[in-house]
Motif scaffolding. Structure first.
Motif, PDB file in Angstrom:
ATOM      1  N   PRO A 155       0.756  -1.333   0.077  1.00  0.00           N
ATOM      2  CA  PRO A 155      -0.098  -0.028   0.020  1.00  0.00           C
ATOM      3  C   PRO A 155       0.744   1.183   0.247  1.00  0.00           C
ATOM      4  CG  PRO A 155      -0.866  -1.551   1.747  1.00  0.00           C
ATOM      5  CD  PRO A 155       0.523  -2.085   1.122  1.00  0.00           C
ATOM      6  N   THR A 156       2.009   1.229   0.688  1.00  0.00           N
ATOM      7  CA  THR A 156       3.014   2.429   0.715  1.00  0.00           C
ATOM      8  C   THR A 156       3.539   2.518  -0.827  1.00  0.00           C
ATOM      9  OG1 THR A 156       3.395   2.044   3.060  1.00  0.00           O
ATOM     10  CG2 THR A 156       4.848   3.392   1.771  1.00  0.00           C
ATOM     11  N   LEU A 157       3.931   1.398  -1.455  1.00  0.00           N
ATOM     12  CA  LEU A 157       4.446   1.683  -2.765  1.00  0.00           C
ATOM     13  C   LEU A 157       3.131   2.276  -3.627  1.00  0.00           C
ATOM     14  CD1 LEU A 157       6.447  -1.783  -3.309  1.00  0.00           C
ATOM     15  CD2 LEU A 157       7.254   0.693  -3.597  1.00  0.00           C
ATOM     16  N   ASP A 158       2.190   1.973  -3.467  1.00  0.00           N
ATOM     17  CA  ASP A 158       0.853   2.487  -4.302  1.00  0.00           C
ATOM     18  C   ASP A 158       0.818   4.123  -3.998  1.00  0.00           C
ATOM     19  OD1 ASP A 158       0.821   0.015  -5.605  1.00  0.00           O
ATOM     20  OD2 ASP A 158      -1.088  -0.502  -4.253  1.00  0.00           O
ATOM     21  N   ARG A 159       0.944   4.478  -2.620  1.00  0.00           N
ATOM     22  CA  ARG A 159       0.697   5.744  -2.312  1.00  0.00           C
ATOM     23  C   ARG A 159       1.752   6.643  -3.044  1.00  0.00           C
ATOM     24  NH1 ARG A 159      -1.135   3.501   2.311  1.00  0.00           N
ATOM     25  NH2 ARG A 159       0.854   3.840   3.465  1.00  0.00           N
ATOM     26  N   MET A 160       3.097   6.087  -2.779  1.00  0.00           N
ATOM     27  CA  MET A 160       4.079   6.725  -3.308  1.00  0.00           C
ATOM     28  C   MET A 160       3.935   6.821  -4.800  1.00  0.00           C
ATOM     29  SD  MET A 160       7.097   4.979  -0.793  1.00  0.00           S
ATOM     30  CE  MET A 160       8.391   5.760  -1.481  1.00  0.00           C
ATOM     31  N   ALA A 161       3.338   5.817  -5.472  1.00  0.00           N
ATOM     32  CA  ALA A 161       3.575   6.046  -7.077  1.00  0.00           C
ATOM     33  C   ALA A 161       2.397   7.221  -7.216  1.00  0.00           C
ATOM     34  CB  ALA A 161       2.916   4.647  -7.680  1.00  0.00           C
ATOM     35  N   GLU A 162       1.423   7.355  -6.495  1.00  0.00           N
ATOM     36  CA  GLU A 162       0.181   8.385  -6.679  1.00  0.00           C
ATOM     37  C   GLU A 162       1.104   9.607  -6.527  1.00  0.00           C
ATOM     38  OE1 GLU A 162      -3.053   7.318  -4.352  1.00  0.00           O
ATOM     39  OE2 GLU A 162      -3.460   5.717  -5.246  1.00  0.00           O
ATOM     40  N   GLU A 163       1.786   9.685  -5.428  1.00  0.00           N
ATOM     41  CA  GLU A 163       2.584  10.905  -5.259  1.00  0.00           C
ATOM     42  C   GLU A 163       3.667  11.408  -6.228  1.00  0.00           C
ATOM     43  OE1 GLU A 163       3.765  10.837  -0.890  1.00  0.00           O
ATOM     44  OE2 GLU A 163       1.659   9.869  -0.473  1.00  0.00           O
ATOM     45  N   ARG A 164       4.001  10.272  -7.033  1.00  0.00           N
ATOM     46  CA  ARG A 164       5.179  10.405  -7.863  1.00  0.00           C
ATOM     47  C   ARG A 164       6.627  10.460  -7.298  1.00  0.00           C
ATOM     48  NH1 ARG A 164       1.378  13.937 -11.469  1.00  0.00           N
ATOM     49  NH2 ARG A 164       0.514  12.473 -12.832  1.00  0.00           N
ATOM     50  N   LEU A 165       6.508   9.816  -6.166  1.00  0.00           N
ATOM     51  CA  LEU A 165       7.922   9.698  -5.434  1.00  0.00           C
ATOM     52  C   LEU A 165       8.523   8.507  -6.088  1.00  0.00           C
ATOM     53  CD1 LEU A 165       6.856  10.236  -1.716  1.00  0.00           C
ATOM     54  CD2 LEU A 165       7.949  11.970  -3.552  1.00  0.00           C
ATOM     55  N   VAL A 166       7.657   7.402  -6.533  1.00  0.00           N
ATOM     56  CA  VAL A 166       8.410   6.391  -7.228  1.00  0.00           C
ATOM     57  C   VAL A 166       7.375   6.051  -8.517  1.00  0.00           C
ATOM     58  CG1 VAL A 166       8.946   5.009  -5.188  1.00  0.00           C
ATOM     59  CG2 VAL A 166       6.761   4.541  -6.114  1.00  0.00           C
ATOM     60  N   GLU A 167       8.269   5.425  -9.553  1.00  0.00           N
ATOM     61  CA  GLU A 167       7.264   5.175 -10.637  1.00  0.00           C
ATOM     62  C   GLU A 167       7.844   3.691 -11.109  1.00  0.00           C
ATOM     63  OE1 GLU A 167       8.878   7.894 -13.549  1.00  0.00           O
ATOM     64  OE2 GLU A 167      10.760   7.007 -13.652  1.00  0.00           O
ATOM     65  N   LEU A 168       6.836   3.326 -11.885  1.00  0.00           N
ATOM     66  CA  LEU A 168       7.067   1.883 -12.238  1.00  0.00           C
ATOM     67  C   LEU A 168       7.867   1.691 -13.500  1.00  0.00           C
ATOM     68  CD1 LEU A 168       3.362   0.548 -12.007  1.00  0.00           C
ATOM     69  CD2 LEU A 168       5.328  -0.530 -10.957  1.00  0.00           C
ATOM     70  N   ASP A 169       8.668   0.684 -13.418  1.00  0.00           N
ATOM     71  CA  ASP A 169       9.660   0.389 -14.923  1.00  0.00           C
ATOM     72  C   ASP A 169       8.547  -0.106 -15.818  1.00  0.00           C
ATOM     73  OD1 ASP A 169      11.889   1.328 -13.998  1.00  0.00           O
ATOM     74  OD2 ASP A 169      12.801  -0.592 -13.920  1.00  0.00           O
ATOM     75  N   PRO A 170       8.828  -0.273 -16.980  1.00  0.00           N
ATOM     76  CA  PRO A 170       8.097  -0.810 -18.188  1.00  0.00           C
ATOM     77  C   PRO A 170       7.831  -2.089 -17.396  1.00  0.00           C
ATOM     78  CG  PRO A 170       9.787   0.364 -19.302  1.00  0.00           C
ATOM     79  CD  PRO A 170      10.151   0.568 -17.745  1.00  0.00           C
ATOM     80  N   GLU A 171       6.581  -2.686 -17.737  1.00  0.00           N
ATOM     81  CA  GLU A 171       6.237  -4.072 -17.220  1.00  0.00           C
ATOM     82  C   GLU A 171       6.977  -5.002 -17.669  1.00  0.00           C
ATOM     83  OE1 GLU A 171       2.121  -4.286 -17.582  1.00  0.00           O
ATOM     84  OE2 GLU A 171       1.672  -2.872 -15.964  1.00  0.00           O
ATOM     85  N   GLU A 172       7.417  -5.988 -16.796  1.00  0.00           N
ATOM     86  CA  GLU A 172       8.565  -7.079 -17.280  1.00  0.00           C
ATOM     87  C   GLU A 172       7.663  -8.384 -16.642  1.00  0.00           C
ATOM     88  OE1 GLU A 172      12.332  -7.317 -15.303  1.00  0.00           O
ATOM     89  OE2 GLU A 172      12.461  -5.258 -15.260  1.00  0.00           O
ATOM     90  N   PRO A 173       7.468  -9.366 -17.636  1.00  0.00           N
ATOM     91  CA  PRO A 173       6.833 -10.596 -17.471  1.00  0.00           C
ATOM     92  C   PRO A 173       7.893 -11.359 -16.427  1.00  0.00           C
ATOM     93  CG  PRO A 173       7.115 -10.555 -19.764  1.00  0.00           C
ATOM     94  CD  PRO A 173       7.849  -9.146 -19.212  1.00  0.00           C
ATOM     95  N   SER A 174       7.339 -12.093 -15.335  1.00  0.00           N
ATOM     96  CA  SER A 174       8.188 -12.872 -14.870  1.00  0.00           C
ATOM     97  C   SER A 174       8.022 -14.211 -15.434  1.00  0.00           C
ATOM     98  CB  SER A 174       7.827 -12.973 -13.340  1.00  0.00           C
ATOM     99  OG  SER A 174       6.687 -13.609 -13.008  1.00  0.00           O
ATOM    100  N   GLN A 175       8.787 -15.298 -14.642  1.00  0.00           N
ATOM    101  CA  GLN A 175       8.935 -16.702 -15.230  1.00  0.00           C
ATOM    102  C   GLN A 175       7.593 -17.119 -15.304  1.00  0.00           C
ATOM    103  OE1 GLN A 175      11.575 -18.419 -12.405  1.00  0.00           O
ATOM    104  NE2 GLN A 175      13.206 -18.123 -13.766  1.00  0.00           N
TER     105      GLN A 175
END
Length: 192
Positions: A46-66
């Motif tokens: 939830p903290t990561l989600d809030r930080m993304a909304e606040e633009r403190l972090v951003e998602l890298d282009p999506e990577e598929p996992s194994q």
């Protein structure tokens, strides 16, 4: 004044080192600062989600996992680095430790010294294990990151953990002796 959640700053600090997904963040926290700072998955995501909304972090282009699922890899933004730097410059707030062992010992007369002695013995065994683990982490960090400019800063926290655990072990020995004396005096009184 309400305390600000420091989870966000632990996350920002880790992401300054390298981009990571939530699982990687939790693992990095456990391996590096876990002896004095822990975050649950329930708080981390939830903290990561809030930080993304606040633009403190951003998602890298999506990577598929194994398994074919998309991995969410986060990286710190310029605003996130600025927020971390601003927080790092602030004075630390006083910290009051919540220590269940000490609370139980404080009220230990209610149940007798045998129970308190068992608590101290368990705490000592746990501290011995943590100390051995932290010594391995210390050696690994000093060997693998020998030329890293962050090493001196990181070693300060590791050193505090080592010294704290060593002091706790000495205290456990003192507490053990004191409780053994109480156990002996209680048995003598009860045998009259």
């Amino acid at each position: 004044m309400a305390r600000e959640s420091t989870c966000r700053f632990a996350i920002l600090g880790m992401l300054c080192r390298e981009p990571m997904n939530g699982y990687g963040l939790r693992s990095a926290i456990e391996r590096s600062v876990g002896h004095f700072w822990q975050e649950s998955y329930g708080n981390l995501y939830p903290t990561l989600d809030r930080m993304a909304e606040e633009r403190l972090v951003e998602l890298d282009p999506e990577e598929p996992s194994q398994g074919g699922r998309v991995r969410k890899v986060y990286r710190v933004t310029t605003a996130g680095r600025a927020a971390l730097a601003e927080w790092l410059r602030r004075p630390t707030l006083p910290h009051v430790e919540r220590n269940e062992l000490l609370l139980k010992l404080f009220f230990g007369a209610q149940v007798g010294s045998e129970d308190s002695l068992a608590h101290v013995e368990r705490s000592r065994a746990e501290a011995e294990g943590l100390l051995a683990t932290l010594r391995l982490i210390d050696e690994d960090v000093r060997q693998s990151r020998r030329n890293d400019p962050e090493l001196a800063y990181q070693h300060l926290s590791i050193r505090a953990g080592l010294l704290g655990l060593e002091a706790h072990l000495r205290w456990c020995d003192e507490a053990h002796e004191a409780l053994q004396r109480l156990t002996g005096s209680t048995k003598k009184r009860g045998s009259r």
